[in-house]
Design a protein around this motif. Structure first.
Motif, PDB file in Angstrom:
ATOM      1  N   PHE A 196       0.886  -1.323  -0.050  1.00  0.00           N
ATOM      2  CA  PHE A 196       0.254  -0.055   0.061  1.00  0.00           C
ATOM      3  C   PHE A 196       0.875   1.390  -0.191  1.00  0.00           C
ATOM      4  O   PHE A 196       0.547   2.147  -0.608  1.00  0.00           O
TER       5      PHE A 196
ATOM      6  N   HIS B 166      -0.764   4.608  -0.919  1.00  0.00           N
ATOM      7  CA  HIS B 166      -1.883   4.676   0.076  1.00  0.00           C
ATOM      8  C   HIS B 166      -1.360   4.527   1.405  1.00  0.00           C
ATOM      9  O   HIS B 166      -1.454   3.356   2.289  1.00  0.00           O
TER      10      HIS B 166
ATOM     11  N   LEU C  22      -3.722   3.266   4.319  1.00  0.00           N
ATOM     12  CA  LEU C  22      -4.087   1.807   4.287  1.00  0.00           C
ATOM     13  C   LEU C  22      -2.683   0.970   4.820  1.00  0.00           C
ATOM     14  O   LEU C  22      -2.996  -0.078   5.297  1.00  0.00           O
TER      15      LEU C  22
ATOM     16  N   ALA D 187      -7.567  -5.049   5.972  1.00  0.00           N
ATOM     17  CA  ALA D 187      -6.555  -4.372   5.263  1.00  0.00           C
ATOM     18  C   ALA D 187      -6.317  -5.138   3.773  1.00  0.00           C
ATOM     19  O   ALA D 187      -6.332  -4.422   2.525  1.00  0.00           O
TER      20      ALA D 187
ATOM     21  N   MET E  54      -8.761  -4.162   1.062  1.00  0.00           N
ATOM     22  CA  MET E  54      -8.673  -2.966   0.584  1.00  0.00           C
ATOM     23  C   MET E  54      -7.968  -2.926  -0.873  1.00  0.00           C
ATOM     24  O   MET E  54      -7.560  -2.003  -1.579  1.00  0.00           O
TER      25      MET E  54
ATOM     26  N   SER F 176      -8.429  -0.940  -4.018  1.00  0.00           N
ATOM     27  CA  SER F 176      -7.852   0.320  -4.342  1.00  0.00           C
ATOM     28  C   SER F 176      -6.499   0.489  -4.962  1.00  0.00           C
ATOM     29  O   SER F 176      -5.992   1.587  -5.347  1.00  0.00           O
TER      30      SER F 176
ATOM     31  N   ILE G  40     -11.688   1.575   8.397  1.00  0.00           N
ATOM     32  CA  ILE G  40     -11.738   2.586   7.348  1.00  0.00           C
ATOM     33  C   ILE G  40     -12.809   3.809   7.671  1.00  0.00           C
ATOM     34  O   ILE G  40     -12.635   5.009   7.622  1.00  0.00           O
TER      35      ILE G  40
END
Lengths: 678, 487, 218, 315
Positions: free
Chosen positions: A332, A337, A340, A420, A423, A426, A533
């Motif tokens: 990430f 990110h 994240l 996690a 995610m 993304s 989140i």
């Protein structure tokens, strides 16, 4: 001044414990009490200084020892520094040290009288000192000294009962891999040194690395620390060393020493190198290795019949979970990110803390069982829940936690890791985004297999009827040992229920390691809710789950009170007159279906022998035994070993010549060198 | 300059006296006293050098600079502790009547003679005299190695004699070649072999001749250092001689030979204006490191095993000197010190262990920790120290070596690291069963004096954990002197 | 003596010296080997004296005398006595065929020549290309040691090597400084003594001087 | 506040209806096999009878044996609390998301298996060994199947997931087909239906779940049986509401709730009909064939996830 004092207090107490155990060697009791109580204090001091490190600004101090005046370099006294990362790991180390030291008081008392306690006490203290030092060190020299102190001291713990050959074989393997790992770490530091022109971490942090050297540092550090942490292809020492060490030592080794390796990895890769310079494949590699450890660890754990060996394989699995969290964080971070990435790191760190607690608890429990039954083979146990009810209850808490069942702590950290991993969309079409769900799948598979494994452990060890007389005559362990196990058990529950209070503390770590790694959302919805989140995305409220549990429990209790009294009766035996303990399912039979399913991985070596009374139908006795070898041994280590033996034989042949032969060596060398001059 | 008289005089004189002292305890005691006096003289000298810098004596005949005075003190110190160890060791041997009174006299006389040779080799300014002293040291140790008169001892001494004889003859050839070019610069006299003058005029020496000379010197003194493939004498000589001799051979003689090599290397590097000599040393060092590490796996004799470990460590030092940066030189000097201390300490323990178990065969030595814990712990701690585990200073020097290597020749790290691991595996796979386990029936409790061992290990610990400032300055100074070629 | 003449004389001496080396390489008989060793020592003494005279280096007379006494007479004589005493004066058993050895020796001469080419070009010393011969002699002596199996031949090879070294020192640089020379000679003397001691020891313990019997098994 | 009450009422509704649901399935099956089958309320009668009986415990049984049924029941009931039946959003589904749901179900299984191991009989060991083996494969498959949905819905919260599905913009996605297939297989395994396990038999060689509860009696057995029926209904609800959420109430009003209930019953009966049909036409598998099927489910779920990435995210 006082903070400096506090920072040094923990290591100083551990060092005092070393000296005290050396000086008071004449009286076993005094030696035992004084050493371990000092270690308890050391653990408590470490926890306090760790919390201070999490909350306060970093403190750095230098000790006036070390290497003065290296040519062309600044002086190298021993630098110590306490920041949030170090603080967190100090808390982990301190907590378990305190509990294990309490446990050790009772455990050491129960050891056989003929053996000197001095090595155990001395190296235990040094081991703890080493771990504290690694976490605090702020230059590569001090780091390496403490690191190797940790390795060597734990080696002596592994070989403490050195009459058994298995012990020194395990010790050899352990120290060999520790040495290799140490050298790899050393070379990763050396690359940083060459670029930063100083052995101090402060200079290494600011060093500008080329992508190649950054990747080299990552690989070397990853290999070195991975070896200590026990990631999958490098884990082979772990299941050998942990079973043979005294149980208090294996609790520390499995509980925190392998976490110290995680610390080292975070320190080098996240802090010194910095994730800004990371290549895209770093995180992917960590994820892949983590996933293989998770599944490999639990699969091999399932087939063990030695209790401590089984737990050791589970350490491989749990380190894999931590690695998945770290790998997610790295991925990430690389793809921009940061929040994240912070989530992944928090998940990894939370699991680090949790695993330290429940694995420490389980190893201590295993020690208690071992002490009661004089065997670590699960086939010799059974029915201990009736002889050792408190140990059984505490062990059950450990089993539930490690199986990641709500509302215990293991669940929280796995939940965060899953969040996690979920995610991953993304990342949008990066080459790694397809790998992440795969890791999540492995994590899910491992979670279920872990539960299976611990059903087996608890069922075979504590339930059923005793399989050996020793198990039938087992007795509850003393108060010290129970206290030592009670602490982590309580914390397992608390950390499972109140993650919201703990996570803000842990979130201090990503704050310094990951730029813009803010995690406000995680606990923003008050003490009740954990929302990684946002609350729409996912949330978990262990207190509500617990409250519901309690409520339902009360109703159930009322039902129970109103219900009819129970009657005890003999077990229905399908008409067979003599039910006996040998008719129970054993550890081997319990895991048989899985052995069958995964036989391609296990390659089980099964052996059936039967003897009869002269006719094959008149069976006298049937014996079945199965042996599972670690695949990594067969396909990685043994070929390397063979290769080396082959080379060694060749070199040996060169040394079996006559005097003229040796003269010829000199002669030829001379000619060759002169030839170069032409 | 009285101290200097004492430094060389005491060993020479006591060698003469001890040749006539038949009383075993008295002779061993005198040996210790002589060692101590020499050590004090060396200490005094080193403080002088520390304050005043390089000292020249008798014109250009002798000189003391930071590099060699440090080795002088080390030599004097280790020889003293070895004398202390040899007191109990040789008395045990005498009780078992492995040595006759006559041999004992020879032993003590030759011991001091050997010390004298090494001190002479270290302090002389003349490359020729350096050669003579080294040859003489070889000859005295040949007598010591064959002390037990067993077939194996004779055979080992013979091997040692021939191989080192040939080797050192080649070194003489190298010296002659140096002389052939330097006499054109410095005139046909002793000056042309005087190291200080050569060093000042090194740039005017013929690079071609110096290269050829270094080839011979490398092979010649390399034989004495025990570099592969000229090392084959070393393990036999260590294994078959009395253990105090193994200790000084490993701890001191190899150092002195390496000292000679390094002195010449500095000259050659200046003369040829490139690091040819250094690279040659790196090559030999690496080869020694690798081969010795592998050979550690194939040993059956405990002393032979540790002698291969010495080869390995001489390889490490040679690599470090070959790299030649000041950090590498620092590392090499530190390694030299610690290796001397630790390795001789290990040989002390090994000597006692062998007496305790009555055999040198590693398959028969078992359960040392059980039987005599002092010996067992000494051996395992010593091995851990020599294998490069911190906080012992062997680690510190390896740490610096790897850093220095990465700065200049990064690829050699890829060879050093695996070798270190292989070497460790080799040592430990043999060591563990010896130290642990249950001792055999026939072993006996022997009189031991573990004090020298613990002093040595303690010093190695101090050097690794908290090196005194003055010592670091000293190494630094010496490292800069050696680094002179590049200045 | 003019330098040109000296150079010629030295070249002749070098050629003779090389010849003695080859003669030793070719020998099968122990006694003959020793004779050649003595001749080589004598040659060394003569060369030293010639250089001392020609280049006016009086120091070299000392080394000439040393060489004559030590290398020409004393050591060969002692060895002679020993082989008679120990009864090993019969044939030397070469490990490698003599002809092949000689071929290798010739190769070594060529090799030495090439090695010393850059030196000969650069050096101002008039005797410089004699270095090649000296080098060749050293290498040939090592060859003697390698290809013979008895302890005594090994010693003879070793002594021949010392001779070659001295020859090189004398011819290439008009001798090394006297202190060094005396020291080296002293060492050689002691070495010789130890050799003799050893022969008796080896004989006593192994009943043979054949090196095959005294290998240490690793 | 209304939502909270509705949430609890809804759960009680489902828990109460569970025995009936189980019986409905049995009845359908019987009809398909040309039998009349027991009465619709037979399950309630069974449970009531078991509650009133004196429980008999084996001598060896420890406190775990007695604790297990309560834990199993409580945990299953808790799981019901977070699954939307006829109404979204559920406030309690925020307290525990779908991962927790899987966790809760695995607690139930954990204690069932512990209870079975407690007496030390071969049957108990066999049952729990088999059960855990199957669930070790079923649980990850379920988790992965749910994750496909979670990723599509960008949430693991069950209410949110259902809401997103209801909006319909995810109507026909290839990944969901994989997920549905995986979930169906998992549900058969988790609820112990044919072809994985046969709830109606006590044949020692084939039983899995029954082997684990052989030693239970009285109220303990009642609780376990009831919990089992709840679990069946729970899984059915989960599948129909996640994949076919049509008609579920999105506000607390009489009309929409009524539509929700009706829709739920309709969908449930359809699903049960299919299940009954399947159970009638298929035979039970060999025990070692089951892992292959479950492995298939696991793979399907992973494939679903990958398809989600390849076909849906990157576009």
């Amino acid at each position: 001044m006082s903070s400096t004092f506090l920072l040094l207090l923990g290591p100083a107490l551990a060092f005092t414990a070393t000296l005290v155990s050396l000086l008071l060697a004449s009286n076993r009791n005094i030696q035992n009490y004084s050493t371990n109580l000092l270690l308890v204090l050391s653990g408590v001091a470490t926890v306090i200084s760790g919390i201070m490190g999490l909350l306060a600004a970093p403190i750095a101090i230098t000790l006036p020892i070390g290497l003065p005046g290296l040519p062309g370099l600044p002086e190298l006294p021993i630098h110590l520094r306490l920041d949030a990362l170090a603080g967190f790991f100090l808390v982990v180390v301190g907590l378990l040290v305190a509990f294990v030291a309490i446990y050790s008081v009772g455990y050491i008392k129960s050891l056989q009288v003929g053996r000197s306690l001095t090595p155990l006490c001395v190296f235990m203290s040094l081991f703890i000192l080493g771990m504290q030092g690694v976490v605090l060190a702020d230059d590569s020299y001090a780091f390496m000294i403490c690191w190797e102190l940790m390795s060597v001291a734990s080696y002596f713990l592994v070989v403490y009962e050195h009459e058994k050959e298995a012990n020194h074989k395990a010790g050899f393997l352990y120290l060999l891999m520790a040495h290799l790992g140490g050298l790899l770490i050393l070379s990763s530091f050396s690359i940083l040194f060459v670029n930063g022109h100083s052995f101090e971490f402060a200079a290494m942090r600011t060093a500008v690395l080329t992508p190649f050297s950054a990747s080299m540092v990552f690989l070397l550090a990853g290999l070195g620390f991975g070896m200590k942490a026990g990631l999958m292809p490098l884990h082979v020492w772990l299941p050998e060393a942990h079973p043979v060490a005294p149980s208090n030592a294996s609790a520390l080794m499995s509980g925190i020493m392998i976490k110290v390796a995680i610390y080292g990895f975070l320190r080098v890769v996240f802090d010194l190198v910095g994730l800004e310079t990371s290549a895209w494949w770093w995180g992917g590699l960590v994820l892949a290795i983590g996933s293989s450890s998770v599944v490999g660890g639990v699969l091999f754990a399932l087939q063990q019949h030695d209790l401590k060996r089984l737990l050791a394989y589970h350490s491989v699995e749990n380190i894999g979970i931590i690695a998945i969290g770290i790998g997610l964080s790295m991925v990430f971070m690389h793809f921009g990110h940061p929040s994240l990435a912070a989530l992944g790191l928090v998940a990894a760190l939370y699991h680090t803390l949790n695993h330290a607690l429940f694995k420490g608890l389980l190893f201590m429990g295993a020690g208690a069982v071992l002490h009661a039954t004089h065997s670590s083979n699960m086939g010799d146990m059974g029915g201990l829940i009736r002889r050792m009810p408190i140990t059984a209850a505490l062990f059950l808490i450990g089993c539930l936690s490690i199986s990641a069942l709500p509302p215990f702590n293991g669940f929280v950290s796995e939940w965060l890791t899953f969040q996690a991993a979920l995610m991953a969309p993304s990342l949008e079409g990066t080459p790694l985004s397809a790998l992440i769900p795969f890791s999540a799948a492995m994590l899910a598979l491992a979670g279920a297999l872990t539960a299976t494994c611990f059903i087996k452990v608890f069922g075979i060890v504590f339930q059923g009827t005793p399989r050996k007389p020793a198990a039938a005559e087992a007795h509850e362990v003393d108060r010290w040992m129970l206290m030592g196990m009670g602490g982590p058990a309580l914390l397992c529950i608390l950390l499972g229920l109140l993650p919201v209070y703990v996570i803000p503390l842990i979130a201090m770590v990503p704050k310094i390691l990951i730029q813009n790694g803010q995690l406000e959302s995680l606990v923003q919805n008050g003490w009740l809710w954990l929302t990684p989140i946002s609350s729409e995305r996912a949330s978990y409220s262990p207190p509500i789950v617990m409250m519901a549990f309690i409520l339902a429990g009360i109703i159930a209790f009322l039902m129970y009170r109103r219900g009819k009294p129970v009657r005890r009766a003999a077990l229905w035996s399908c008409g067979h007159p003599h039910l006996n303990a040998r008719m129970q399912y054993t550890a081997t039979s319990f895991s048989q279906p899985l052995r069958h399913i995964f036989s391609d991985i296990y390659h089980p070596e099964e052996k059936n022998t039967r003897s009869d009374h002269g006719h094959h139908l008149l069976v006298k006795r049937v014996r079945y035994s199965v042996h599972i070898r670690d695949l990594v041994w067969d396909y990685l280590y043994i070929p390397i070993w063979h290769l080396m033996e082959w080379v060694v034989n060749g070199v040996g042949w060169l040394h079996k010549q006559r005097l003229q032969g040796y003269l010829t060596y000199i002669f030829v060398t001379l000619l060759v060198l002169m030839g170069f001059l032409i | 300059m009285n101290l200097f008289y004492l430094l060389l005089g005491i060993p020479l004189l006591s060698s003469g006296i001890l040749a006539f002292v038949g009383h075993a305890r008295l002779a061993a005691g005198l040996n210790i006293i002589a060692g101590m006096l020499t050590f004090f003289a060396a200490l005094g000298l080193s403080f002088e050098v520390f304050e005043k810098g390089t000292i020249l004596l008798y014109g250009q005949s002798f000189f003391l600079d930071a590099f060699n005075v440090f080795l002088v003190s080390l030599t004097a110190f280790v020889s003293t502790t070895t004398a202390i160890f040899s007191y109990s060791y040789m008395l045990n041997e005498k009780e078992k009547s492995r040595v006759s009174p006559k041999s004992l006299r020879l032993y003590h006389a030759m011991f001091q003679m050997f010390i004298f040779c090494m001190l002479l080799a270290l302090t002389t300014n003349n490359l020729g005299v350096l050669w003579i002293a080294l040859e003489l040291a070889t000859l005295t140790t040949v007598l010591l190695v064959s002390l037990y008169r067993t077939p194996k001892a004779i055979s080992a001494a013979w091997k040692y004699f021939i191989l080192c004889g040939v080797g050192i003859a080649l070194a003489l050839l190298g010296t002659i070649l140096i002389f052939s070019t330097s006499s054109e610069v410095l005139g046909h006299s002793n000056d042309a072999l005087s190291w200080t003058l050569l060093y000042q005029n090194a740039e005017r020496l013929s690079p071609n001749v110096m290269s050829l000379a270094f080839v011979f010197i490398m092979v010649g003194y390399g034989t004495k250092v025990g570099l592969v493939p000229m090392h084959t004498w070393l393990s036999d000589a260590h294994a078959e001689g009395p253990t105090p001799i193994s200790a000084v051979l490993s701890g001191l003689l190899l150092n002195v030979a390496l000292y000679a090599l390094v002195r010449c290397k500095v000259l050659v590097d200046i003369a040829t204006k490139q690091n040819m000599a250094g690279e040659l040393m790196i090559g030999f060092g690496l080869l020694s490191l690798i081969i010795a590490s592998l050979m550690l796996h194939r040993q059956y004799d405990i002393k032979r095993m540790f002698s291969f470990s010495s080869i390995e460590h001489m390889g490490i030092m040679t690599v470090a000197f070959g790299i030649g940066s000041s950090l590498a030189n620092f590392a090499a000097l530190l390694h030299m010190t610690v290796h001397s201390l630790v390795k001789s300490g290990i040989f002390f323990t090994v000597g006692h262990a062998v007496q305790e178990m009555g055999t040198q065969s590693m398959t028969k030595i078992r359960g040392l920790i059980h039987h005599q814990p002092g010996i067992g712990w000494g051996l395992i701690l010593g091995t851990i120290a020599i294998a490069g585990f911190p906080p012992f200073a062997v680690f510190a020097s390896e740490f610096m070596l790897i850093a220095a290597a990465l700065q200049t020749y990064p690829w050699i790290v890829g060879l050093i690291l695996p070798s270190l691991v292989i070497a460790f595996a080799g040592l430990f796979r043999h060591l563990q069963p010896m130290v642990f386990g249950v001792p055999p029936e026939e072993c006996e409790v022997v009189r031991v004096n573990m004090l020298p061992v613990y002093i040595h290990l303690g010093l190695a610990l101090v050097l690794g954990l908290a090196m005194p400032e003055f010592l670091a300055d000293w190494y630094n100074y010496a490292a800069i002197v050696l680094h002179g070629g590049a200045q | 003596m003019s330098s040109e003449l000296l150079k010629q004389v030295m070249s002749t001496a070098a050629a003779l010296f090389l010849l003695t080396s080859f003669a030793m390489l070719a020998q099968r008989h122990m006694k003959a080997l020793l004779r050649w060793l003595a001749i080589q020592g004598g040659l060394l003494a003569v060369t030293s004296a010639l250089v001392a005279f020609g280049a006016e280096f009086p120091e070299l007379y000392v080394s000439a005398i040393l060489a004559l006494i030590l290398k020409g007479i004393l050591i060969p004589w002692v060895l002679w006595k020993i082989i008679i005493h120990l009864g090993v004066h019969r044939e030397v058993e070469p490990l490698v065929n003599i002809f092949a050895t000689l071929l290798i020796g010739a190769g070594l001469v060529l090799f030495s020549f090439y090695v010393s080419l850059p030196i000969a070009e650069q050096s101002v010393l008039l005797t410089s290309n004699i270095i090649a011969i000296g080098l060749a002699c050293v290498l040939i002596s090592m060859l003697i040691m390698i290809t013979r199996s008895k302890a005594i031949t090994m010693v003879v090879g070793y002594l021949a090597m010392e001779n070659a070294l001295f020859f090189m020192a004398v011819s290439a640089t008009y001798g090394i400084p006297l202190v060094v020379e005396i020291g080296v000679a002293f060492d050689v003397l002691i070495a010789g003594l130890i050799f003799s001691l050893f022969f008796f020891q080896i004989r006593k313990t192994f009943d043979s001087l054949n090196l095959k019997d005294m290998e240490i098994k690793q | 506040m209304n939502l909270w009450i509705c949430n609890i009422l809804e759960s009680i509704f489902l828990i109460g209806l569970a025995p009936l649901g189980g019986m409905a399935l049995k009845k359908m099956k019987a009809r398909l096999q040309n039998r009349r089958g027991p009465g619709f309320f037979q399950s309630y009668r069974d449970i009531a009878k078991l509650f009133s009986k004196e429980p008999i415990l084996p001598n060896q049984a420890s406190w775990i044996f007695r604790l297990a049924p309560y834990v199993i029941f409580i945990v299953t009931a808790l799981a019901v609390l977070i699954v939307p039946v006829v109404l979204i959003p559920l406030p309690l589904s925020a307290a525990a998301d779908v991962i927790t749901l899987v966790g809760l179900l695995s607690i139930a299984r954990f204690f069932t298996a512990l209870g079975a191991m407690d007496t030390g009989t071969a049957f108990g060991g066999m049952g729990s060994s088999r059960e855990m083996t199957l669930s070790a494969l079923a649980e990850p498959a379920m988790l992965m199947g749910v994750f496909v949905l979670s990723m599509a819905a960008q949430s693991t919260d069950l209410s949110t997931m259902v809401a997103v599905m209801l909006k319909g913009n995810l109507g026909l996605q290839p990944s969901l087909v994989f997920a549905l297939a995986a979930m169906l297989i998992v549900a058969t395994a988790e609820t112990g239906r044919i072809p994985v396990d046969n709830p109606a038999t006590h044949l020692e060689l084939t039983m899995v779940h029954e082997a684990m509860i052989l030693e239970y009696s009285g109220r303990y057995l009642a609780l376990i049986e009831w919990a089992n029926q709840i679990k069946l209904l729970l899984f059915a609800t989960l599948i129909i509401n996640l994949f076919f959420p049509w008609g579920i109430a999105i506000e607390v009003s009489g009309a929409s709730l009524l539509v929700g209930v009706m829709a739920w019953i309709l969908k449930l009966l359809t699903l049960f009909g299919l299940l009954a049909l399947m159970e009638t036409t298929m035979a039970k598998m060999r025990i070692f064939r089951v892992p292959e099927v479950l492995g298939l489910a696991f793979l399907l779920a992973i494939l679903g996830m990958l398809t989600h990435y390849i076909l849906e995210v990157s576009v």
